[in-house]
Design a protein around this motif. Structure first.
Motif, PDB file in Angstrom:
ATOM      1  N   ARG A   1       1.765  -3.632   1.677  1.00  0.00           N
ATOM      2  CA  ARG A   1       2.849  -3.967   0.732  1.00  0.00           C
ATOM      3  C   ARG A   1       4.215  -3.778   1.390  1.00  0.00           C
ATOM      4  NH1 ARG A   1       0.178  -0.702  -3.754  1.00  0.00           N
ATOM      5  NH2 ARG A   1       1.599   0.845  -2.904  1.00  0.00           N
TER       6      ARG A   1
ATOM      7  N   ARG B   1       7.129  -6.565   1.970  1.00  0.00           N
ATOM      8  CA  ARG B   1       8.512  -6.403   1.522  1.00  0.00           C
ATOM      9  C   ARG B   1       9.495  -6.588   2.676  1.00  0.00           C
ATOM     10  NH1 ARG B   1       8.712  -0.805  -1.269  1.00  0.00           N
ATOM     11  NH2 ARG B   1      10.919  -1.176  -0.942  1.00  0.00           N
TER      12      ARG B   1
ATOM     13  N   GLU C   1      -3.257  -0.199   2.037  1.00  0.00           N
ATOM     14  CA  GLU C   1      -2.675  -1.094   1.026  1.00  0.00           C
ATOM     15  C   GLU C   1      -1.160  -0.860   0.923  1.00  0.00           C
ATOM     16  OE1 GLU C   1      -2.779  -1.745  -3.747  1.00  0.00           O
ATOM     17  OE2 GLU C   1      -4.620  -1.023  -2.790  1.00  0.00           O
TER      18      GLU C   1
END
Length: 109
Positions: A12, A16, A8
């Motif tokens: 992320r 980004r 996870e």
């Protein structure tokens, strides 16, 4: 094996990175056709002189061949001058169009 928390976290991080890449604008590519003002002036002078010299050569050659007074010499020098001026004007229009395109591109950013 990776645990779900690390997967996870990596997902992320990738999101980004993609967002940062999308927000970042690439730099303008360097154009090889970018001329300084001095080189443009020299280009125009050379075009004008080349037209006159070519006209002189043709006129002189015809006068020698036909044995005439410098009638063809004067005529072709004037035609060479006109051709040189026409070429200079075309070059100036190209430069002006390029500058207006660059200005419009700069305003669009």
């Amino acid at each position: 094996m990776m645990d779900p928390a690390e997967k996870e976290r990596l997902a992320r991080l990738e999101a980004r990175i993609k967002a940062a890449k999308a927000a970042h604008k690439p730099p303008k590519p360097h154009r090889e056709e970018h001329y300084s003002q001095a080189s443009l002036a020299w280009r125009m002078v050379i075009e004008l002189v080349a037209g006159i010299v070519i006209g002189f050569g043709i006129g002189y050659g015809l006068d020698v061949l036909l044995g005439t007074i410098p009638l063809f010499l004067v005529l072709f020098v004037l035609l060479g001058l006109a051709a040189g001026i026409r070429t200079m004007m075309r070059s100036a229009q190209e430069v002006q169009a390029q500058q207006s395109a660059d200005t419009a591109e700069g305003e669009g950013d």
